[in-house]
Motif scaffolding. Structure first.
Motif, PDB file in Angstrom:
ATOM      1  N   ILE A  41       0.849  -1.208   0.000  1.00 49.87           N
ATOM      2  CA  ILE A  41       0.000   0.000   0.000  1.00 49.87           C
ATOM      3  C   ILE A  41       0.875   1.245   0.000  1.00 49.87           C
ATOM      4  N   SER A  42       1.933   1.225   0.797  1.00 46.54           N
ATOM      5  CA  SER A  42       2.846   2.363   0.893  1.00 46.54           C
ATOM      6  C   SER A  42       3.507   2.652  -0.451  1.00 46.54           C
ATOM      7  N   GLN A  43       3.970   1.601  -1.120  1.00 49.68           N
ATOM      8  CA  GLN A  43       4.622   1.788  -2.418  1.00 49.68           C
ATOM      9  C   GLN A  43       3.633   2.278  -3.465  1.00 49.68           C
ATOM     10  N   ARG A  44       2.409   1.749  -3.398  1.00 50.07           N
ATOM     11  CA  ARG A  44       1.402   2.188  -4.361  1.00 50.07           C
ATOM     12  C   ARG A  44       1.105   3.685  -4.220  1.00 50.07           C
ATOM     13  N   GLU A  45       1.101   4.168  -3.010  1.00 50.49           N
ATOM     14  CA  GLU A  45       0.839   5.580  -2.744  1.00 50.49           C
ATOM     15  C   GLU A  45       2.109   6.434  -2.815  1.00 50.49           C
ATOM     16  N   GLN A  46       3.245   5.811  -3.165  1.00 55.13           N
ATOM     17  CA  GLN A  46       4.525   6.515  -3.305  1.00 55.13           C
ATOM     18  C   GLN A  46       4.923   7.205  -2.008  1.00 55.13           C
ATOM     19  N   LEU A  47       4.805   6.446  -0.914  1.00 56.22           N
ATOM     20  CA  LEU A  47       5.156   6.967   0.397  1.00 56.22           C
ATOM     21  C   LEU A  47       6.493   6.404   0.838  1.00 56.22           C
ATOM     22  N   LEU A  48       7.157   7.103   1.731  1.00 59.54           N
ATOM     23  CA  LEU A  48       8.408   6.610   2.288  1.00 59.54           C
ATOM     24  C   LEU A  48       8.142   5.461   3.250  1.00 59.54           C
ATOM     25  N   GLY A  49       6.990   5.504   3.902  1.00 55.38           N
ATOM     26  CA  GLY A  49       6.636   4.436   4.830  1.00 55.38           C
ATOM     27  C   GLY A  49       5.276   4.678   5.455  1.00 55.38           C
ATOM     28  N   MET A  50       4.719   3.624   6.092  1.00 59.36           N
ATOM     29  CA  MET A  50       3.451   3.711   6.819  1.00 59.36           C
ATOM     30  C   MET A  50       3.611   2.969   8.141  1.00 59.36           C
ATOM     31  N   SER A  51       2.886   3.442   9.144  1.00 58.93           N
ATOM     32  CA  SER A  51       2.927   2.787  10.454  1.00 58.93           C
ATOM     33  C   SER A  51       1.527   2.758  11.038  1.00 58.93           C
ATOM     34  N   ILE A  52       1.297   1.731  11.872  1.00 61.37           N
ATOM     35  CA  ILE A  52       0.049   1.649  12.633  1.00 61.37           C
ATOM     36  C   ILE A  52       0.432   1.569  14.109  1.00 61.37           C
ATOM     37  N   ILE A  53      -0.145   2.463  14.920  1.00 57.77           N
ATOM     38  CA  ILE A  53       0.222   2.594  16.333  1.00 57.77           C
ATOM     39  C   ILE A  53      -0.976   2.203  17.201  1.00 57.77           C
ATOM     40  N   GLN A  54      -0.666   1.565  18.314  1.00 55.52           N
ATOM     41  CA  GLN A  54      -1.700   1.139  19.263  1.00 55.52           C
ATOM     42  C   GLN A  54      -2.562   2.324  19.693  1.00 55.52           C
ATOM     43  N   ALA A  55      -3.857   2.094  19.873  1.00 56.81           N
ATOM     44  CA  ALA A  55      -4.762   3.167  20.278  1.00 56.81           C
ATOM     45  C   ALA A  55      -4.683   3.440  21.777  1.00 56.81           C
TER      46      ALA A  55
END
Length: 748
Positions: free
Chosen positions: A195-209
């Motif tokens: 998903i990150s590469q498709r959106e041309q992002l350097l990276g993605m993260s998911i953090i605990q709520a």
């Protein structure tokens, strides 16, 4: 006192300067028997001259210096004529002149120091602040756009599914989550990475709520490239402050910050860290917070480019910074000098001290009511040691600021130039003041200089560029401004004829028109031979007539564009009750004005007619005039006819000629030879050898040249509206014009 009276008096005076006093007075009286005013004025000049000769009788001709400045010559002449009759002892004269010069210099210095110089600096300063305002707008627009992007990602089913899966794993395994199933985390990491590469992002993260722990990340992957070294890390203070905003429902922008300010335990990983900026938003399911999504962008390729694209000069620099004085964006100056390595490594320090501008920022932000912007105009060394002036703006909601710096020498360049000009003017005033004091102002020398000067006022003729039946046109130059002009000079043999009336009328009418598509008139007057002249703007270009001759064919878009500009010029004339009556390709100039190609100028208002003038007020210039190929037929029957549709007829005739290469008169002649008395069948004839001319444009031209005046467009606005509809389908842009001028060097 009129200029004519002064000219006649000085001309008469020049004949008596060498005569004995009694003979000179007698000569003047004999020549001015019927003009009392001229006699009195000439006698005053002569008696003043005699008195000056007595006061300065010991000065020889060789000792008299010549004053060469046109402005000083004019000033000296007026003062001499008015004051020469008064008897001043020479010492008093010198003191008076010295006192006048000193007073003038004091006033000039005060005006310069308190008004002009400050205004020059203020104008430069306003540019700095305006630039920062523009950059703020660009930054806000970019942040808003990226926030929408991360919000869209947070609602994507795949992202929500990953967040739910991670939450389930975390609830199931607790603290053993990060070691319980590396294979599963690696698989989820790869899904998120896609998903990150498709959106041309350097990276993605998911953090605990519920706690600031990174559940998964695609940035800084380990050596195997399966699991990020950020996975499982606790957020540090800088990132945590933004995390608190997100779990309350906000979408936030996180400017570039050091990695140690983002996570606790990776302080030694800076050597492989690429400066990032982040956008974070909550992931909601049924309005319930389940996790926090962040996307990372390269600070150098996104955030920094917002400011780099604004400047392309080594003398200017613009960059973002934080409260600690760390530069957050790569800068144009660093890149141009090749000194920039990585973001977040430059600090606003020079010789181990904070720059003056950073100190200024700190002082403002510590105030109870900070201004959040300011500037330093005195000059200071920036972090590279260059002497600069700067302005800054602080964005309290982002906790970052923006700095705009410019080389001090360039910033003050206009002021320095004005300083030099001012000092030179002072020196010239002093020098000429000394010359005036020491000069024997003999009126015969001044008269010769003035006569020479007044030949064409302040304009020096350079070369002859054209000639017509009434006058000659020269390229000229203003003697002081060195600005090129065109000077139109009426032929001497036409003085006293109706041509002079037409010439003067052309000046008055053209000077009253202000439209940018109408040629501008600057000045007018008589030379020493009593020839009338006027001065207009010098046009760097080519007449439409020559353009059509050189090109053979003109595009529809360009032709419609030219006709529109001419129509705009005519609209102003018509609104002021004036008709042109001599519209033709030779009177339409296609110019290049300062790089603005295809600037259209309408010339020659010599046959202009006032629609509101009665027949009894008309002079000989109302006889039939103009160019037959473009003249409305009704003018042949009634030269006094004043109807705007005559100009519309000429516009239509120019349009036909532009696209067919044929004159309407030529087409009419062909019909007459065929025994026809109407031009309506022209519409059915194939007079256009090209097939790209739109039908509605052809109909507009033939309506405009209709012999029946009522069939023509009622006014120039109707003609403009019809052209506009064609222009929308056949646009002609500034880029098109520039390419055309590049293509044909002959235009220059």
């Amino acid at each position: 006192m009129s200029d004519d009276l002064h000219f006649k008096a000085t001309e008469l005076f020049s004949h008596v300067m060498e005569l004995p006093k009694e003979e000179a007075i007698q000569y003047i009286e004999n020549q001015t028997k019927e003009d009392t005013e001229l006699r009195e004025y000439t006698l005053k000049l002569y008696l003043s001259f005699v008195q000056e000769q007595e006061n300065f009788g010991d000065v020889t001709q060789e000792e008299i210096p010549v004053v060469t400045s046109p402005l000083l010559q004019k000033e000296i002449t007026e003062k001499t004529i008015q004051k020469a009759k008064k008897r001043f002892p020479i010492k008093d004269k010198k003191m008076w002149l010295i006192a006048s010069v000193i007073t003038f210099l004091i006033v000039l210095g005060y005006v310069y120091g308190s008004v002009i110089r400050n205004k020059l600096i203020a104008n430069e300063t306003r540019e700095h602040l305006a630039f920062l305002d523009a950059q703020e707008s660009i930054l806000n627009h970019w942040i808003k756009s990226e926030k929408l992007k991360v919000q869209d990602l947070s609602t994507a089913p795949t992202v929500i599914a990953i967040a739910q899966e991670l939450q389930t794993l975390y609830e199931k395994n607790g603290d053993n989550y990060f070691t319980s199933d590396d294979r599963k985390l690696a698989e989820i990491t790869q899904r998120l990475k896609k998903i990150s590469q498709r959106e041309q992002l350097l990276g993605m993260s998911i953090i605990q709520a519920k706690s600031p722990i990174t559940l998964i990340s695609t940035g800084l992957l380990d050596e195997d490239g399966d699991i990020s070294i950020l996975t499982g890390e606790m957020l540090a203070e800088g990132a945590y402050r933004n995390y608190l905003k997100v779990i309350k429902g906000e979408t936030v922008f996180v400017p570039p910050m050091e990695l140690s300010d983002q996570v606790f335990s990776l302080e030694n990983e800076l050597d492989q860290y690429t400066a990032e900026c982040h956008f974070a938003t909550p992931i909601l399911v049924n309005n319930q917070l389940i996790a926090v999504l962040t996307m990372s962008l390269s600070a150098d390729k996104t955030f920094s480019e917002l400011f780099q694209n604004a400047l392309h000069e080594q003398s200017t620099n613009v960059y973002a910074f934080n409260r600690s004085g760390i530069v957050l964006s790569s800068t144009w100056k660093d890149q141009s000098k090749g000194t920039f390595n990585d973001a977040l490594t430059i600090r606003l320090k020079y010789n181990n001290r904070a720059t003056a501008l950073l100190d200024k920022v700190e002082e403002d932000l510590e105030e109870n009511t900070p201004q959040n912007q300011g500037q330093i105009l005195e000059g200071y060394p920036d972090y590279l040691g260059d002497e600069v002036v700067g302005a800054w703006k602080w964005f309290s909601d982002l906790n970052i600021g923006l700095i705009y710096e410019r080389n001090k020498g360039e910033f003050y360049q206009s002021v320095y130039l004005f300083d030099v000009t001012f000092l030179l003017s002072v020196v010239l005033i002093i020098v000429f003041g000394v010359i005036i004091i020491r000069s024997d102002m003999q009126l015969n020398l001044l008269n010769k200089k003035i006569s020479k000067l007044q030949q064409l006022g302040q304009y020096q003729l350079v070369e002859k560029i054209g000639e017509g039946g009434f006058g000659e046109v020269y390229k000229g130059e203003h003697q002081l401004l060195k600005q090129p002009v065109a000077v139109k000079l009426l032929k001497k043999e036409l003085n006293g004829t109706d041509a002079l009336d037409r010439f003067k009328k052309e000046v008055m009418v053209t000077a009253a028109l202000n439209h940018p598509n109408t040629i501008k008139v600057y000045d007018y007057g008589h030379n020493n031979k009593q020839q009338f002249y006027y001065v207009m703007e010098f046009l760097d270009g080519i007449s439409l007539e020559n353009l059509l001759y050189n090109n053979k064919e003109i595009s529809v878009g360009r032709g419609v564009y030219i006709l529109l500009q001419v129509s705009y010029s005519l609209r102003e004339a018509h609104q002021k009750g004036l008709l042109h009556r001599d519209i033709k390709p030779a009177n339409i100039m296609v110019c290049n004005q300062g790089g603005a190609c295809d600037t259209i100028k309408l010339l020659d208002f010599g046959l202009v007619k006032d629609q509101n003038t009665t027949m009894s007020q008309q002079t000989k210039i109302n006889r039939i005039g103009g160019t037959p190929m473009f003249m409305a037929p009704e003018r042949l029957h009634d030269p006094y006819n004043a109807d705007v549709r005559q100009d519309i007829y000429a516009l239509g005739a120019v349009g036909l000629y532009m696209f067919s290469g044929k004159y309407i008169v030529e087409l009419i002649s062909q019909k007459m030879l065929q025994g026809e008395d109407s031009i309506q069948s022209l519409l059915q004839d194939d007079i256009f050898e090209r097939n790209d001319i739109p039908t509605e444009l052809i109909h507009l031209f033939f309506r405009s040249v209709s012999f029946n005046v009522s069939e023509r467009p009622t006014d120039v606005d109707s003609f403009i509206d019809a052209l506009k509809s064609t222009a929308e389908r056949y646009p002609w842009t500034a880029d098109d014009a520039y390419k055309e001028w590049k293509k044909y060097d002959a235009y220059g």
